[in-house]
Design a protein around this motif. Sequence first.
Motif, PDB file in Angstrom:
ATOM      1  N   TYR A  11      -6.169  -4.130  -1.075  1.00 27.44           N
ATOM      2  CA  TYR A  11      -5.060  -4.193  -1.032  1.00 27.44           C
ATOM      3  C   TYR A  11      -4.164  -5.571  -1.476  1.00 27.44           C
ATOM      4  O   TYR A  11      -4.807  -6.275  -2.022  1.00 27.44           O
ATOM      5  N   ALA A  13      -2.612  -8.670  -0.258  1.00 26.78           N
ATOM      6  CA  ALA A  13      -3.212  -9.535  -0.117  1.00 26.78           C
ATOM      7  C   ALA A  13      -4.642  -9.631   0.545  1.00 26.78           C
ATOM      8  O   ALA A  13      -4.478 -10.299   1.360  1.00 26.78           O
ATOM      9  N   SER A  16      -7.326  -5.788   4.085  1.00 24.48           N
ATOM     10  CA  SER A  16      -6.781  -5.071   4.926  1.00 24.48           C
ATOM     11  C   SER A  16      -4.873  -5.204   4.302  1.00 24.48           C
ATOM     12  O   SER A  16      -4.507  -5.476   3.399  1.00 24.48           O
ATOM     13  N   SER A  18      -1.153  -4.487   4.356  1.00 23.97           N
ATOM     14  CA  SER A  18      -0.458  -5.884   4.726  1.00 23.97           C
ATOM     15  C   SER A  18       1.376  -5.109   4.574  1.00 23.97           C
ATOM     16  O   SER A  18       1.388  -4.476   3.446  1.00 23.97           O
ATOM     17  N   LEU A  19       2.429  -5.775   4.789  1.00 21.63           N
ATOM     18  CA  LEU A  19       3.333  -6.127   4.296  1.00 21.63           C
ATOM     19  C   LEU A  19       4.000  -6.338   2.878  1.00 21.63           C
ATOM     20  O   LEU A  19       4.460  -4.946   2.296  1.00 21.63           O
ATOM     21  N   ASP A  21       2.081  -4.317   0.783  1.00 22.07           N
ATOM     22  CA  ASP A  21       1.561  -3.311   0.540  1.00 22.07           C
ATOM     23  C   ASP A  21       3.113  -2.444   0.973  1.00 22.07           C
ATOM     24  O   ASP A  21       3.398  -1.721  -0.078  1.00 22.07           O
TER      25      ASP A  21
END
Length: 72
Positions: A11, A13, A16, A18-19, A21
């Motif tokens: 991803y 960042a 995990s 995150s915003l 993505d």
Amino acid sequence: MLAGFLTSSPYMAGDSFSLADIHAGCHLDLLSPAPEATEMMAGTPIEPWLERLRARPSFAKTTWEQVAAMAA
């Protein structure tokens, strides 16, 4: 440049979702059908990343087609 974020993690960042993505994903998903975008993304980590996003139920429910259908 965006592909560089995806070379060492699944991803934008890290490991995990995150915003980052969400923000990048909605724009690239909109642009992905364009021939220029298809050519630009071919063979990069962006293609599998977009497929991972599209497989998420929340992302699938907010595609541009889904949003247009809700507005109709």
